[in-house]
Design a protein around this motif. Structure first.
Motif, PDB file in Angstrom:
ATOM      1  N   GLN A 294      41.506  35.854  50.660  1.00  0.00           N
ATOM      2  CA  GLN A 294      40.999  37.235  50.652  1.00  0.00           C
ATOM      3  C   GLN A 294      41.678  38.056  49.562  1.00  0.00           C
ATOM      4  O   GLN A 294      41.040  38.807  48.830  1.00  0.00           O
ATOM      5  CB  GLN A 294      41.198  37.871  52.023  1.00  0.00           C
ATOM      6  CG  GLN A 294      40.157  37.396  53.023  1.00  0.00           C
ATOM      7  CD  GLN A 294      40.391  37.971  54.413  1.00  0.00           C
ATOM      8  OE1 GLN A 294      40.816  39.118  54.563  1.00  0.00           O
ATOM      9  NE2 GLN A 294      40.114  37.181  55.420  1.00  0.00           N
ATOM     10  N   ILE A 295      43.002  37.878  49.441  1.00  0.00           N
ATOM     11  CA  ILE A 295      43.735  38.614  48.399  1.00  0.00           C
ATOM     12  C   ILE A 295      43.238  38.166  47.022  1.00  0.00           C
ATOM     13  O   ILE A 295      42.987  38.978  46.133  1.00  0.00           O
ATOM     14  CB  ILE A 295      45.257  38.301  48.460  1.00  0.00           C
ATOM     15  CG1 ILE A 295      45.841  38.739  49.785  1.00  0.00           C
ATOM     16  CG2 ILE A 295      46.014  38.965  47.313  1.00  0.00           C
ATOM     17  CD1 ILE A 295      47.219  38.131  50.048  1.00  0.00           C
ATOM     18  N   ARG A 300      40.383  39.380  42.053  1.00  0.00           N
ATOM     19  CA  ARG A 300      39.384  38.998  41.043  1.00  0.00           C
ATOM     20  C   ARG A 300      38.339  40.097  40.885  1.00  0.00           C
ATOM     21  O   ARG A 300      37.944  40.446  39.781  1.00  0.00           O
ATOM     22  CB  ARG A 300      38.675  37.719  41.476  1.00  0.00           C
ATOM     23  CG  ARG A 300      39.475  36.506  41.132  1.00  0.00           C
ATOM     24  CD  ARG A 300      38.565  35.291  41.159  1.00  0.00           C
ATOM     25  NE  ARG A 300      39.376  34.131  40.962  1.00  0.00           N
ATOM     26  CZ  ARG A 300      39.476  33.121  41.824  1.00  0.00           C
ATOM     27  NH1 ARG A 300      38.780  33.115  42.917  1.00  0.00           N
ATOM     28  NH2 ARG A 300      40.267  32.103  41.563  1.00  0.00           N
ATOM     29  N   LYS A 301      37.932  40.654  42.018  1.00  0.00           N
ATOM     30  CA  LYS A 301      36.923  41.717  41.999  1.00  0.00           C
ATOM     31  C   LYS A 301      37.456  42.915  41.221  1.00  0.00           C
ATOM     32  O   LYS A 301      36.761  43.496  40.383  1.00  0.00           O
ATOM     33  CB  LYS A 301      36.608  42.122  43.450  1.00  0.00           C
ATOM     34  CG  LYS A 301      35.124  42.361  43.696  1.00  0.00           C
ATOM     35  CD  LYS A 301      34.892  42.949  45.057  1.00  0.00           C
ATOM     36  CE  LYS A 301      34.336  41.940  46.044  1.00  0.00           C
ATOM     37  NZ  LYS A 301      34.332  42.455  47.424  1.00  0.00           N
ATOM     38  N   ASN A 305      36.061  44.597  37.701  1.00  0.00           N
ATOM     39  CA  ASN A 305      35.621  45.997  37.621  1.00  0.00           C
ATOM     40  C   ASN A 305      36.357  46.788  36.552  1.00  0.00           C
ATOM     41  O   ASN A 305      36.020  47.932  36.271  1.00  0.00           O
ATOM     42  CB  ASN A 305      35.819  46.683  38.984  1.00  0.00           C
ATOM     43  CG  ASN A 305      34.828  46.165  40.008  1.00  0.00           C
ATOM     44  OD1 ASN A 305      33.789  45.600  39.629  1.00  0.00           O
ATOM     45  ND2 ASN A 305      35.137  46.338  41.283  1.00  0.00           N
ATOM     46  N   ARG A 306      37.441  46.187  36.021  1.00  0.00           N
ATOM     47  CA  ARG A 306      38.242  46.895  35.028  1.00  0.00           C
ATOM     48  C   ARG A 306      37.553  46.983  33.676  1.00  0.00           C
ATOM     49  O   ARG A 306      36.788  46.116  33.302  1.00  0.00           O
ATOM     50  CB  ARG A 306      39.583  46.181  34.857  1.00  0.00           C
ATOM     51  CG  ARG A 306      40.707  47.146  35.196  1.00  0.00           C
ATOM     52  CD  ARG A 306      42.051  46.510  35.075  1.00  0.00           C
ATOM     53  NE  ARG A 306      42.651  46.455  36.420  1.00  0.00           N
ATOM     54  CZ  ARG A 306      43.509  45.509  36.810  1.00  0.00           C
ATOM     55  NH1 ARG A 306      43.822  44.529  36.020  1.00  0.00           N
ATOM     56  NH2 ARG A 306      44.050  45.544  37.999  1.00  0.00           N
TER      57      ARG A 306
END
Ligand code: HMG
Ligand code: MG
Length: 306
Positions: A294-295, A300-301, A305-306
């Motif tokens: 989950q971490i 990664r998400k 988004n960066r």
């Protein structure tokens, strides 16, 4: 009993992890996953089961999977064997260890293997005897040790009875299953305290499911008593389709993280373990429930988004 310095993690993901997955994973992907698991330093892999393919469609390709197991001098490959038919299918394969299985409660035993507990003994006895005659080790699972989805509470005396019968047959190691993840740490200590009055501690492995988020706490309870063998499934995949409400196994990556961060050795290379977890997450097509995954997915998400 002193707190363990090292722990033996037995990876059951390719069997217990996948058996509950509806989406059929192609055989080549299972083999590729097993190859990656071998590269992590895991030294015991339960890779499939020789049960009835109609009962567990995901593992209907067991003969194909075991034909392509990477050979490694230090890796033990295991598979579940429910009866004589399963034994015959497994005998001429490179599987090193056969695992028989039954439950401490009648309700789950009947639903899972279609027999009463009494009827099961003679079936397993034959598998153990013939498996041992080939020089193989035999593992014996006892399911529903801490509670049954059909019968409710399970008496420790019943767990002792089934465990003793399995050992009398010649089973080399018992794996005690919290099949539906209902155990709590205090109960784990109470049950293990009672059991070890009759059964040698070194013959006992623990097999926790994380249905209610208690698996790591239960591991801790067993570690405090000096237990050193734990089953787990990478990413927290898993569950028994014949146990109402069963869900993910204790996650290998979470277990490894806890142990390594406490200085308890597992022999596992974490970076390789997470690569193997990425691989199976992609194959099952959904995010895996372990905390480590989950971490990883979250980070990664955020990067994307960066
Ligand atoms: P059954 O229907 O009672 O079997 O199933 P049967 O002996 O009456 O035979 C019926 C037909 O099935 C016959 O064929 C047999 O040859 C065939 P026919 O003559 O009609 O053509 N058959 C088989 N075919 C292939 N492989 C076999 C096999 N056996 C019979 N091995 C059986 C009894 C045990 C087979 C069935 O109930 C079964 O496969 N159950 C397995 C369920 C299972 O895999 N559950 C999950 C694993 S346990 C678990 O997850 C818990 C654990 O993780 C620990 C924990 O968490 O607690 C281990
Ligand atoms: Mg299980």
């Amino acid at each position: 009993m002193s707190f363990p310095k090292e722990v033996f993690i037995k990876e059951v993901g390719p069997r217990d992890g996948l058996q509950n997955e509806k989406k059929l994973i192609p055989t080549e992907q299972k083999i590729a996953w097993i190859e990656k698991l071998v590269q992590t330093g895991l030294r015991y892999l339960e890779v499939t089961s020789f049960v009835h393919p109609k009962w567990i469609p995901q593992l209907a390709d067991s003969e194909q999977v075991v034909k392509h197991l990477p050979s490694h001098p230090d890796v033990t490959y295991a598979a579940l064997i429910p009866n004589r038919k399963g034994l015959e299918r497994a005998l001429d394969t490179p599987i090193h260890e056969f695992s028989v299985f039954m439950s401490a409660s009648e309700g789950h035993n009947k639903r899972n293997i279609n027999k009463t507990i009494d009827e099961t003994y003679s079936v397993l006895e034959e598998v153990v005897k013939e498996g041992k005659a080939t020089g193989r080790n035999i593992r014996g699972y006892v399911s529903t040790v801490f509670g049954c989805p059909y019968d409710g509470d399970v008496a420790v005396s019943q767990v002792v009875k089934v465990s003793e019968r399995l050992l009398e047959m010649g089973v080399d190691e018992l794996s005690l299953g919290d099949t539906i993840g209902v155990a709590n740490p205090r109960q784990v200590q109470q049950v293990l305290y009672e059991l070890t009055k009759y059964i040698p501690q070194e013959k006992i492995a623990l097999h926790f499911h994380n249905t209610r988020g208690m698996a790591l706490a239960n591991v801790w309870a067993a570690l405090e008593m000096g237990f050193t063998i734990f089953d787990s499934s990478l990413g927290g995949l898993g569950g028994c389709p014949y146990a109402k409400g069963a869900s993910g196994n204790l996650a290998t990556d979470d277990l490894n993280h806890m142990l390594e961060s406490m200085g308890v050795e597992t022999g596992i290379q974490t970076s390789q373990l997470m690569k193997a977890a990425d691989f199976i997450q992609e194959a099952v097509g959904k995010s895996l429930p372990s905390h480590q995954m989950q971490i990883r997915n979250q980070m990664r998400k955020e990067e994307d988004n960066r």
